[in-house]
Motif scaffolding. Structure first.
Motif, PDB file in Angstrom:
ATOM      1  N   TYR A   1      -5.664   6.932  -9.367  1.00 33.22           N
ATOM      2  CA  TYR A   1      -6.339   5.719  -8.891  1.00 33.22           C
ATOM      3  C   TYR A   1      -5.351   4.710  -8.332  1.00 33.22           C
ATOM      4  O   TYR A   1      -5.693   3.935  -7.442  1.00 33.22           O
ATOM      5  CB  TYR A   1      -7.185   5.078  -9.999  1.00 33.22           C
ATOM      6  N   ILE A   2      -4.122   4.717  -8.826  1.00 30.90           N
ATOM      7  CA  ILE A   2      -3.104   3.849  -8.232  1.00 30.90           C
ATOM      8  C   ILE A   2      -2.853   4.277  -6.787  1.00 30.90           C
ATOM      9  O   ILE A   2      -2.707   3.436  -5.890  1.00 30.90           O
ATOM     10  CB  ILE A   2      -1.795   3.898  -9.054  1.00 30.90           C
ATOM     11  N   ALA A   3      -2.806   5.592  -6.547  1.00 30.87           N
ATOM     12  CA  ALA A   3      -2.632   6.089  -5.180  1.00 30.87           C
ATOM     13  C   ALA A   3      -3.802   5.675  -4.299  1.00 30.87           C
ATOM     14  O   ALA A   3      -3.620   5.233  -3.155  1.00 30.87           O
ATOM     15  CB  ALA A   3      -2.485   7.607  -5.183  1.00 30.87           C
ATOM     16  N   VAL A   4      -5.018   5.813  -4.840  1.00 28.89           N
ATOM     17  CA  VAL A   4      -6.211   5.376  -4.109  1.00 28.89           C
ATOM     18  C   VAL A   4      -6.134   3.875  -3.811  1.00 28.89           C
ATOM     19  O   VAL A   4      -6.480   3.423  -2.719  1.00 28.89           O
ATOM     20  CB  VAL A   4      -7.493   5.693  -4.919  1.00 28.89           C
ATOM     21  N   SER A   5      -5.645   3.110  -4.783  1.00 34.79           N
ATOM     22  CA  SER A   5      -5.483   1.665  -4.597  1.00 34.79           C
ATOM     23  C   SER A   5      -4.550   1.370  -3.432  1.00 34.79           C
ATOM     24  O   SER A   5      -4.795   0.473  -2.624  1.00 34.79           O
ATOM     25  CB  SER A   5      -4.926   1.024  -5.872  1.00 34.79           C
ATOM     26  N   GLY A   6      -3.463   2.136  -3.358  1.00 40.33           N
ATOM     27  CA  GLY A   6      -2.527   1.953  -2.256  1.00 40.33           C
ATOM     28  C   GLY A   6      -3.169   2.223  -0.922  1.00 40.33           C
ATOM     29  O   GLY A   6      -2.949   1.474   0.049  1.00 40.33           O
ATOM     30  N   VAL A   7      -3.978   3.269  -0.844  1.00 41.67           N
ATOM     31  CA  VAL A   7      -4.681   3.591   0.404  1.00 41.67           C
ATOM     32  C   VAL A   7      -5.653   2.472   0.782  1.00 41.67           C
ATOM     33  O   VAL A   7      -5.730   2.055   1.945  1.00 41.67           O
ATOM     34  CB  VAL A   7      -5.439   4.932   0.271  1.00 41.67           C
TER      35      VAL A   7
ATOM     36  N   GLY B   1       0.811  -1.210   0.000  1.00 42.98           N
ATOM     37  CA  GLY B   1       0.000   0.000   0.000  1.00 42.98           C
ATOM     38  C   GLY B   1       0.842   1.258   0.000  1.00 42.98           C
ATOM     39  O   GLY B   1       0.605   2.188  -0.786  1.00 42.98           O
ATOM     40  N   VAL B   2       1.855   1.311   0.868  1.00 40.89           N
ATOM     41  CA  VAL B   2       2.747   2.474   0.942  1.00 40.89           C
ATOM     42  C   VAL B   2       3.514   2.644  -0.374  1.00 40.89           C
ATOM     43  O   VAL B   2       3.656   3.753  -0.888  1.00 40.89           O
ATOM     44  CB  VAL B   2       3.730   2.325   2.121  1.00 40.89           C
ATOM     45  N   ALA B   3       3.992   1.529  -0.933  1.00 44.20           N
ATOM     46  CA  ALA B   3       4.761   1.581  -2.178  1.00 44.20           C
ATOM     47  C   ALA B   3       3.926   2.146  -3.324  1.00 44.20           C
ATOM     48  O   ALA B   3       4.409   2.980  -4.111  1.00 44.20           O
ATOM     49  CB  ALA B   3       5.267   0.183  -2.533  1.00 44.20           C
ATOM     50  N   LEU B   4       2.665   1.721  -3.435  1.00 40.12           N
ATOM     51  CA  LEU B   4       1.804   2.213  -4.511  1.00 40.12           C
ATOM     52  C   LEU B   4       1.552   3.713  -4.389  1.00 40.12           C
ATOM     53  O   LEU B   4       1.539   4.435  -5.392  1.00 40.12           O
ATOM     54  CB  LEU B   4       0.471   1.459  -4.517  1.00 40.12           C
ATOM     55  N   ILE B   5       1.358   4.194  -3.173  1.00 39.76           N
ATOM     56  CA  ILE B   5       1.129   5.619  -2.952  1.00 39.76           C
ATOM     57  C   ILE B   5       2.353   6.429  -3.385  1.00 39.76           C
ATOM     58  O   ILE B   5       2.241   7.416  -4.126  1.00 39.76           O
ATOM     59  CB  ILE B   5       0.799   5.891  -1.470  1.00 39.76           C
ATOM     60  N   LEU B   6       3.541   6.005  -2.935  1.00 41.78           N
ATOM     61  CA  LEU B   6       4.774   6.730  -3.256  1.00 41.78           C
ATOM     62  C   LEU B   6       5.076   6.679  -4.755  1.00 41.78           C
ATOM     63  O   LEU B   6       5.466   7.689  -5.356  1.00 41.78           O
ATOM     64  CB  LEU B   6       5.939   6.140  -2.457  1.00 41.78           C
ATOM     65  N   ILE B   7       4.879   5.504  -5.365  1.00 42.08           N
ATOM     66  CA  ILE B   7       5.159   5.359  -6.802  1.00 42.08           C
ATOM     67  C   ILE B   7       4.236   6.238  -7.637  1.00 42.08           C
ATOM     68  O   ILE B   7       4.661   6.878  -8.595  1.00 42.08           O
ATOM     69  CB  ILE B   7       5.025   3.880  -7.216  1.00 42.08           C
ATOM     70  N   SER B   8       2.962   6.264  -7.278  1.00 45.69           N
ATOM     71  CA  SER B   8       2.008   7.059  -8.049  1.00 45.69           C
ATOM     72  C   SER B   8       2.336   8.546  -7.957  1.00 45.69           C
ATOM     73  O   SER B   8       2.225   9.275  -8.949  1.00 45.69           O
ATOM     74  CB  SER B   8       0.579   6.805  -7.555  1.00 45.69           C
ATOM     75  N   ILE B   9       2.749   9.002  -6.783  1.00 43.92           N
ATOM     76  CA  ILE B   9       3.133  10.406  -6.614  1.00 43.92           C
ATOM     77  C   ILE B   9       4.363  10.729  -7.464  1.00 43.92           C
ATOM     78  O   ILE B   9       4.435  11.755  -8.132  1.00 43.92           O
ATOM     79  CB  ILE B   9       3.410  10.714  -5.125  1.00 43.92           C
TER      80      ILE B   9
END
Length: 245
Positions: free
Chosen positions: A230-236, A103-111
């Protein structure tokens, strides 16, 4: 029983709409609630996969002219191999910590990709495809959420949103079909799953049609930012679900 039918129908509408609009996210959307309505987690991922197959099949048929098989096979074959191993290990793994990291990785990657998307262009090398396919296979086998790694690859390597959508959906279609076969071998394709699949079909049709309308009207220049968001939302979503599992 009636309430379960309604829930699955509504979840199918939402998941299909997200998948048709952004090119991924069916599993991420539907798996936030589906495991609560099926006997086992394995059956929930199997139902999610079957419904996603239906959504992707419709999209692939309409956009088949945009598929470039030479660029698709390496990442797809890697995904099939890794996801198969992950499904066999599904009954023996503790996934809570992995979900939190994911979850954390997806948020950081999307940003990161949203901030530097103009200067980033992922190469279509075999190593890049194998890497994306491996990460996608692990996420798909364990969680039924194989989208983000493959999406990040396709959105950066394909020339237009139509090419991106066609490549991503062909990838998901074949990948989900292979995972369903493996899940069936492991006993997850049950009568309950098939019955609930029938309940979700109507929702898939409605959600896909609504998503197609929205996708058609999204300008190319902002489409990738919608995907990153939406990738960031997915991470959350994955991160929050890890604390409630």
């Amino acid at each position: 029983m009636e309430s379960i039918v309604i829930v699955i129908f509504l979840l199918s509408i939402g998941a299909s709409f997200v998948q048709r609009t952004t090119g991924f996210g069916f599993g991420i959307f539907i798996m936030t609630m589906l495991p609560f309505f099926l006997p086992t987690y394995g059956e929930a991922t199997t139902l999610s996969g079957l419904l996603a197959i239906t959504t992707s099949a419709v999209i692939v048929w309409r956009l088949r002219e945009f598929v470039t098989w030479q660029r698709l096979w390496p990442i797809l074959l890697t995904f099939i191999i890794v996801s198969t191993m992950a499904i066999f290990a599904l009954k023996r793994i503790e996934d809570q910590i992995l979900r939190q990291i994911l979850g954390v990785a997806l948020i950081l990657i999307s940003i990161y990709f949203a901030a530097f998307s103009q200067s980033i262009k992922l190469p279509t090398t075999k190593w890049m495809q194998v890497g994306a396919g491996s990460l996608s296979g692990l996420m798909g086998g364990f969680f039924g959420m194989q989208g983000p790694p493959a999406v990040l690859y396709f959105i950066q390597s394909e020339p237009s949103k139509e090419h991106y959508m066609a490549m991503a959906q062909t990838y998901f279609l074949i990948g989900n079909m292979m995972m369903t076969i493996v899940r069936a071998y492991n006993g997850f394709l049950t009568t309950t799953v098939m019955t609930d699949y029938c309940f979700g079909l109507g929702g898939v049709i409605i959600g896909t049609c609504l998503g197609a309308f929205v996708f058609k009207h999204i300008p190319n220049r902002i489409f990738r930012y919608i995907v990153y968001a939406y990738i960031a939302v997915s991470g959350v979503i994955i991160l929050l679900s890890s604390f409630h599992s």
